[in-house]
Design a protein around this motif. Structure first.
Motif, PDB file in Angstrom:
ATOM      1  N   GLN A   1      52.425 -30.133 -70.598  1.00  0.00           N
ATOM      2  CA  GLN A   1      51.582 -30.069 -69.414  1.00  0.00           C
ATOM      3  C   GLN A   1      52.414 -29.912 -68.144  1.00  0.00           C
ATOM      4  OE1 GLN A   1      49.201 -33.590 -69.540  1.00  0.00           O
ATOM      5  NE2 GLN A   1      48.086 -32.973 -71.366  1.00  0.00           N
ATOM      6  N   MET A   2      53.671 -30.436 -68.124  1.00  0.00           N
ATOM      7  CA  MET A   2      54.499 -30.352 -66.924  1.00  0.00           C
ATOM      8  C   MET A   2      55.400 -29.123 -66.893  1.00  0.00           C
ATOM      9  SD  MET A   2      55.775 -34.256 -66.340  1.00  0.00           S
ATOM     10  CE  MET A   2      56.657 -34.320 -67.890  1.00  0.00           C
ATOM     11  N   SER A   3      55.379 -28.289 -67.956  1.00  0.00           N
ATOM     12  CA  SER A   3      56.381 -27.227 -68.082  1.00  0.00           C
ATOM     13  C   SER A   3      56.309 -26.216 -66.958  1.00  0.00           C
ATOM     14  CB  SER A   3      56.201 -26.535 -69.429  1.00  0.00           C
ATOM     15  OG  SER A   3      54.906 -25.964 -69.505  1.00  0.00           O
ATOM     16  N   ALA A   4      55.067 -25.849 -66.536  1.00  0.00           N
ATOM     17  CA  ALA A   4      54.952 -24.842 -65.477  1.00  0.00           C
ATOM     18  C   ALA A   4      55.581 -25.339 -64.179  1.00  0.00           C
ATOM     19  CB  ALA A   4      53.484 -24.495 -65.256  1.00  0.00           C
ATOM     20  N   GLY A   5      55.260 -26.603 -63.788  1.00  0.00           N
ATOM     21  CA  GLY A   5      55.834 -27.147 -62.558  1.00  0.00           C
ATOM     22  C   GLY A   5      57.335 -27.327 -62.658  1.00  0.00           C
ATOM     23  N   ILE A   6      57.838 -27.779 -63.816  1.00  0.00           N
ATOM     24  CA  ILE A   6      59.280 -27.977 -63.983  1.00  0.00           C
ATOM     25  C   ILE A   6      60.004 -26.637 -63.939  1.00  0.00           C
ATOM     26  CG2 ILE A   6      61.021 -28.750 -65.621  1.00  0.00           C
ATOM     27  CD1 ILE A   6      58.962 -30.812 -66.587  1.00  0.00           C
ATOM     28  N   SER A   7      59.404 -25.626 -64.597  1.00  0.00           N
ATOM     29  CA  SER A   7      60.017 -24.297 -64.571  1.00  0.00           C
ATOM     30  C   SER A   7      60.154 -23.792 -63.149  1.00  0.00           C
ATOM     31  CB  SER A   7      59.171 -23.330 -65.394  1.00  0.00           C
ATOM     32  OG  SER A   7      59.679 -22.022 -65.276  1.00  0.00           O
ATOM     33  N   HIS A   8      59.108 -23.992 -62.330  1.00  0.00           N
ATOM     34  CA  HIS A   8      59.178 -23.522 -60.945  1.00  0.00           C
ATOM     35  C   HIS A   8      60.205 -24.332 -60.157  1.00  0.00           C
ATOM     36  CE1 HIS A   8      57.672 -21.454 -57.402  1.00  0.00           C
ATOM     37  NE2 HIS A   8      57.659 -22.621 -56.785  1.00  0.00           N
ATOM     38  N   GLU A   9      60.250 -25.665 -60.377  1.00  0.00           N
ATOM     39  CA  GLU A   9      61.200 -26.522 -59.652  1.00  0.00           C
ATOM     40  C   GLU A   9      62.639 -26.142 -59.968  1.00  0.00           C
ATOM     41  OE1 GLU A   9      60.901 -28.947 -57.458  1.00  0.00           O
ATOM     42  OE2 GLU A   9      58.729 -28.843 -57.282  1.00  0.00           O
ATOM     43  N   LEU A  10      62.917 -25.732 -61.226  1.00  0.00           N
ATOM     44  CA  LEU A  10      64.275 -25.367 -61.603  1.00  0.00           C
ATOM     45  C   LEU A  10      64.586 -23.906 -61.269  1.00  0.00           C
ATOM     46  CD1 LEU A  10      64.603 -27.152 -65.051  1.00  0.00           C
ATOM     47  CD2 LEU A  10      65.639 -27.820 -62.884  1.00  0.00           C
ATOM     48  N   ASN A  11      63.557 -23.052 -61.311  1.00  0.00           N
ATOM     49  CA  ASN A  11      63.792 -21.629 -61.091  1.00  0.00           C
ATOM     50  C   ASN A  11      64.249 -21.355 -59.667  1.00  0.00           C
ATOM     51  OD1 ASN A  11      63.749 -18.858 -61.883  1.00  0.00           O
ATOM     52  ND2 ASN A  11      61.865 -18.614 -60.723  1.00  0.00           N
ATOM     53  N   GLN A  12      63.640 -22.041 -58.681  1.00  0.00           N
ATOM     54  CA  GLN A  12      63.992 -21.792 -57.284  1.00  0.00           C
ATOM     55  C   GLN A  12      65.448 -22.172 -56.991  1.00  0.00           C
ATOM     56  OE1 GLN A  12      62.473 -20.195 -55.112  1.00  0.00           O
ATOM     57  NE2 GLN A  12      60.389 -19.934 -55.868  1.00  0.00           N
ATOM     58  N   PRO A  13      65.895 -23.404 -57.361  1.00  0.00           N
ATOM     59  CA  PRO A  13      67.332 -23.704 -57.132  1.00  0.00           C
ATOM     60  C   PRO A  13      68.261 -22.760 -57.881  1.00  0.00           C
ATOM     61  CG  PRO A  13      66.117 -25.714 -57.508  1.00  0.00           C
ATOM     62  CD  PRO A  13      65.178 -24.604 -57.801  1.00  0.00           C
ATOM     63  N   LEU A  14      67.879 -22.346 -59.102  1.00  0.00           N
ATOM     64  CA  LEU A  14      68.724 -21.415 -59.843  1.00  0.00           C
ATOM     65  C   LEU A  14      68.845 -20.090 -59.110  1.00  0.00           C
ATOM     66  CD1 LEU A  14      67.663 -22.060 -63.529  1.00  0.00           C
ATOM     67  CD2 LEU A  14      69.898 -22.472 -62.523  1.00  0.00           C
ATOM     68  N   MET A  15      67.705 -19.601 -58.576  1.00  0.00           N
ATOM     69  CA  MET A  15      67.760 -18.357 -57.810  1.00  0.00           C
ATOM     70  C   MET A  15      68.629 -18.548 -56.558  1.00  0.00           C
ATOM     71  SD  MET A  15      63.773 -17.179 -58.095  1.00  0.00           S
ATOM     72  CE  MET A  15      64.065 -15.856 -56.932  1.00  0.00           C
ATOM     73  N   ALA A  16      68.461 -19.734 -55.911  1.00  0.00           N
ATOM     74  CA  ALA A  16      69.260 -19.998 -54.717  1.00  0.00           C
ATOM     75  C   ALA A  16      70.743 -20.062 -55.056  1.00  0.00           C
ATOM     76  CB  ALA A  16      68.798 -21.292 -54.072  1.00  0.00           C
ATOM     77  N   ILE A  17      71.081 -20.704 -56.184  1.00  0.00           N
ATOM     78  CA  ILE A  17      72.484 -20.798 -56.596  1.00  0.00           C
ATOM     79  C   ILE A  17      73.043 -19.397 -56.840  1.00  0.00           C
ATOM     80  CG2 ILE A  17      73.959 -21.503 -58.515  1.00  0.00           C
ATOM     81  CD1 ILE A  17      72.354 -24.074 -58.674  1.00  0.00           C
ATOM     82  N   GLN A  18      72.247 -18.543 -57.494  1.00  0.00           N
ATOM     83  CA  GLN A  18      72.709 -17.177 -57.757  1.00  0.00           C
ATOM     84  C   GLN A  18      72.967 -16.440 -56.451  1.00  0.00           C
ATOM     85  OE1 GLN A  18      70.064 -14.877 -60.111  1.00  0.00           O
ATOM     86  NE2 GLN A  18      71.338 -13.060 -60.133  1.00  0.00           N
ATOM     87  N   GLN A  19      72.010 -16.593 -55.489  1.00  0.00           N
ATOM     88  CA  GLN A  19      72.177 -15.895 -54.224  1.00  0.00           C
ATOM     89  C   GLN A  19      73.360 -16.454 -53.434  1.00  0.00           C
ATOM     90  OE1 GLN A  19      68.502 -15.796 -52.099  1.00  0.00           O
ATOM     91  NE2 GLN A  19      67.412 -14.701 -53.714  1.00  0.00           N
ATOM     92  N   TYR A  20      73.520 -17.805 -53.414  1.00  0.00           N
ATOM     93  CA  TYR A  20      74.666 -18.395 -52.735  1.00  0.00           C
ATOM     94  C   TYR A  20      75.967 -17.965 -53.404  1.00  0.00           C
ATOM     95  CZ  TYR A  20      71.918 -21.432 -49.671  1.00  0.00           C
ATOM     96  OH  TYR A  20      71.093 -21.918 -48.706  1.00  0.00           O
ATOM     97  N   ALA A  21      75.937 -17.877 -54.748  1.00  0.00           N
ATOM     98  CA  ALA A  21      77.148 -17.448 -55.444  1.00  0.00           C
ATOM     99  C   ALA A  21      77.494 -16.010 -55.085  1.00  0.00           C
ATOM    100  CB  ALA A  21      76.954 -17.592 -56.950  1.00  0.00           C
ATOM    101  N   ASP A  22      76.455 -15.136 -55.016  1.00  0.00           N
ATOM    102  CA  ASP A  22      76.706 -13.751 -54.623  1.00  0.00           C
ATOM    103  C   ASP A  22      77.253 -13.688 -53.193  1.00  0.00           C
ATOM    104  OD1 ASP A  22      75.817 -12.959 -57.058  1.00  0.00           O
ATOM    105  OD2 ASP A  22      73.780 -12.496 -56.398  1.00  0.00           O
ATOM    106  N   ASN A  23      76.622 -14.496 -52.308  1.00  0.00           N
ATOM    107  CA  ASN A  23      77.100 -14.528 -50.925  1.00  0.00           C
ATOM    108  C   ASN A  23      78.552 -15.020 -50.859  1.00  0.00           C
ATOM    109  OD1 ASN A  23      74.614 -13.658 -50.118  1.00  0.00           O
ATOM    110  ND2 ASN A  23      73.871 -15.679 -49.520  1.00  0.00           N
ATOM    111  N   GLY A  24      78.848 -16.089 -51.637  1.00  0.00           N
ATOM    112  CA  GLY A  24      80.200 -16.623 -51.628  1.00  0.00           C
ATOM    113  C   GLY A  24      81.208 -15.608 -52.133  1.00  0.00           C
ATOM    114  N   SER A  25      80.827 -14.857 -53.176  1.00  0.00           N
ATOM    115  CA  SER A  25      81.728 -13.821 -53.695  1.00  0.00           C
ATOM    116  C   SER A  25      81.990 -12.758 -52.628  1.00  0.00           C
ATOM    117  CB  SER A  25      81.121 -13.191 -54.946  1.00  0.00           C
ATOM    118  OG  SER A  25      81.938 -12.140 -55.396  1.00  0.00           O
ATOM    119  N   ALA A  26      80.904 -12.385 -51.918  1.00  0.00           N
ATOM    120  CA  ALA A  26      81.062 -11.370 -50.867  1.00  0.00           C
ATOM    121  C   ALA A  26      81.975 -11.883 -49.754  1.00  0.00           C
ATOM    122  CB  ALA A  26      79.700 -10.978 -50.318  1.00  0.00           C
ATOM    123  N   PHE A  27      81.803 -13.161 -49.366  1.00  0.00           N
ATOM    124  CA  PHE A  27      82.636 -13.737 -48.314  1.00  0.00           C
ATOM    125  C   PHE A  27      84.103 -13.805 -48.742  1.00  0.00           C
ATOM    126  CE2 PHE A  27      78.641 -15.919 -46.678  1.00  0.00           C
ATOM    127  CZ  PHE A  27      78.513 -15.016 -45.616  1.00  0.00           C
TER     128      PHE A  27
END
Length: 597
Positions: A372-398
């Protein structure tokens, strides 16, 4: 001759003494066996009662959980934007289509909206008729409370449960109610035939839900405990108390126990009483086994004592007979001991199996809650993961640009997001409660800056220009909300705006903060606009290609819920060229902060 006569007299005395001894021992053994049986039966009933409480609570939780899904659906749908204006045929047709979609997706029997007078304005199927003003659930919803009730729908002859959520107008008055009609048979399908006989009675004492169909619509008797068919046909029944437990003697059919332990539990959330009937045959069997074991031991002891007395009185005459009897008794005791060991081993295996079944049941409950909690947990984890990927890409560029300081900042943000994900995963492992970010003071300028930074790499890759200048605000703009969740909202809005302009050359996203009486943040694009503005916040609504990996149509629906949880509002509209989404939030004040704390 005299010796023989004396022997006969002594033998008669001896036989008389033997008779009284045997009679006294038999009476004592019967009394003791009866007491042991009674004690063992009570102990077995206590164990059976604990099992019954667990089974009844499991069944009650299962029914409550399944029904409360529709209760939450009624509360969620009562404030849907499509239901705000139902004064025209077009609006009513849109509302009817929405309610039909909701009913089809949730397997609800019907979903309808009625105004304050009880007149049904829009319905998925309209099986309750055009007017529900006299229904108890609607009357309760009309006064601002969550209404609930149950009845048999005619002429469908379907048992239904009703949840009515009030719809409050801007002035705080109830302007209508959203009612969800639940098919009780669908609820019963998941547990019918499982567990002992379980049934749920309403305030009128009628059995409305049960995993035994033969008990449906039976009525509780007023003058004594028990049930009887609604047609008044007499049935065999009697009740008595054993050790504080309610025992029913039944004659209700071959699928119900003839003697059962009866237990109840109140379900105020549903306005019903859950009841269970547990077969007492295992308890009687255990008590009988304990009493028989004790009787066998005492009989063996009595026999040994009797043989000892005989040996003392008839040493020479009965020596051979006594030895033979001792051998027989020893074999009987050995057989009894073997049987007892076998039964003890079987009981230990049964107890181990019971413990294993209970552990599996607990694990199944956890997996059900996790599902029952999987949809909310997936969204809670997906956003930080996307942010980590974007920060990692930004860090690589820097790093490629030899800007180690900015790369370090991105690594710090990645560390912070990783810490947050660790906290979410820790809560997932325990899942006793959901991780909840506290609502407090949030700087909207910083939130938008963070969202822009998270999407900056993607915007550059797609050649999307961003029109946002935080320097236009000399001081922080504080609002009520949660920083991380608001960042998620604006990242979603910016990404949606970029997606909408991928098929055109001009690509521009404009962000503005309007610090008026109520804070408003607008995110505007120059794309083709919103095709169906009234559906944009509905779950699973998406204009992307079916089967694409870009989304499932949940982003705006989740953003809508997040903003609503902060006491704000989000709306979308077409303005000139493109679409504009406005997020409205309340100003933060120190006085309000003190009231909350």
């Amino acid at each position: 001759m005299q010796g023989q006569l004396c022997y006969c007299v002594e033998m008669r005395k001896l036989l008389g003494q033997r008779g009284w001894i045997v009679l006294g021992f038999g009476l004592a053994l019967a009394a003791l066996t009866s007491a042991v049986w009674s004690y063992g039966y009570r102990q077995a009933l206590d164990t059976l009662a604990r099992q019954g409480e667990a089974d009844l609570e499991l069944a009650s939780d299962r029914v409550s959980t399944q029904l409360q899904v529709y209760q939450e659906l009624a509360v969620l749908m009562s404030s849907h934007p499509v239901l705000e204006q139902l004064d025209g045929d077009d609006h009513r047709r849109s509302a009817t289509k929405l309610l039909r979609d909701v009913a089809d997706h949730t397997a609800a029997l019907d979903v309808f909206y009625a105004d304050a007078s009880g007149h049904v304005l829009a319905a998925a199927r309209g099986i309750t008729g055009p007017d529900v003003a006299g229904a108890d659930y609607f009357i309760r919803a009309k006064y601002g409370a969550l209404g609930k009730g149950h009845e048999v729908l005619q002429p469908l002859n379907r048992r239904a449960f009703f949840f009515a959520a009030p719809d409050f107008g801007t002035d705080g008055t109830v302007r209508g109610a959203l009612v969800v009609v639940v098919d009780v048979e669908d609820v019963e399908q998941t547990w019918r035939g499982t567990l002992p006989a379980v049934f749920f009675t309403g305030s009128d004492g009628e059995v409305f839900i049960s995993n035994r169909s033969e008990l449906l619509f039976w009525q509780r008797q007023k003058d004594r405990a028990g049930l009887r068919p609604k047609n008044g046909e007499p049935v065999s029944f009697s009740a008595y108390q054993v050790g504080g437990h309610d025992i029913w003697q039944l004659g209700w059919g071959r699928y119900l126990p003839k003697q059962a332990l009866h237990q109840t539990v109140e379900l105020p959330v549903l306005g019903m009483v859950g009841e269970i009937l547990l077969d007492t045959t295992p308890a009687r069997r255990i008590a009988t086994l304990q009493a028989a074991t004790l009787a066998a031991i005492f009989l063996a002891f009595g026999a040994l004592l009797f043989l000892a007395m005989e040996r003392r009185r008839t040493l020479s005459l009965a020596n051979a007979v006594l030895e033979n009897r001792v051998a027989k008794r020893t074999r009987a005791l050995s057989a009894t001991n073997v049987q007892l060991r076998r039964e003890i081993s079987e009981r230990q295996e049964a107890e181990a199996a019971l413990k294993q079944a209970q552990q599996e049941l607990v694990q199944a409950g956890k997996l059900s809650a996790l599902g029952q909690m999987s949809a909310g947990i997936s969204h809670e984890l997906n956003q930080p993961l996307m942010a980590i990927q974007q920060y990692a890409d930004n860090g690589s560029a820097f790093l490629q640009k030899s800007r180690a300081d900015r790369a370090g900042e991105n690594l710090e943000r990645i560390s912070a997001l990783s810490t947050r994900m660790a906290r979410i995963i820790k809560n997932l492992r325990a899942f006793a409660r959901n991780e909840s970010e506290p609502v407090g003071r949030v700087d909207l300028v910083q939130v938008v800056n963070t969202a822009v930074e998270l999407t900056n790499a993607r915007l550059k890759a797609d050649q999307v220009q961003i029109d946002w200048d935080p320097k236009t605000h000399d001081a922080p703009v504080y609002a009520w909300g949660g920083e991380v969740r608001l960042v998620q909202v604006f990242v979603n809005l910016i990404n949606n705006a970029a997606d909408a302009m991928l098929d055109q050359k001009e690509r521009l996203v404009r962000i503005r903060i309007n610090p008026d009486s109520r804070l408003a943040v607008t995110v505007q694009d120059v794309g083709p606009g919103i095709k169906e503005p009234e559906k944009v916040f509905e779950p699973f609504y998406s204009t992307k290609t079916v089967g694409s990996s870009e989304g499932m149509g949940l982003g705006l629906s989740i953003s809508y819920g997040l903003v609503q949880s902060f006491g704000g509002n989000i709306r979308g509209a077409n303005v000139g060229q493109g679409a504009e989404f406005t997020v409205e939030l309340d100003h933060w004040t120190a006085e309000a902060e003190e009231d909350v704390t």
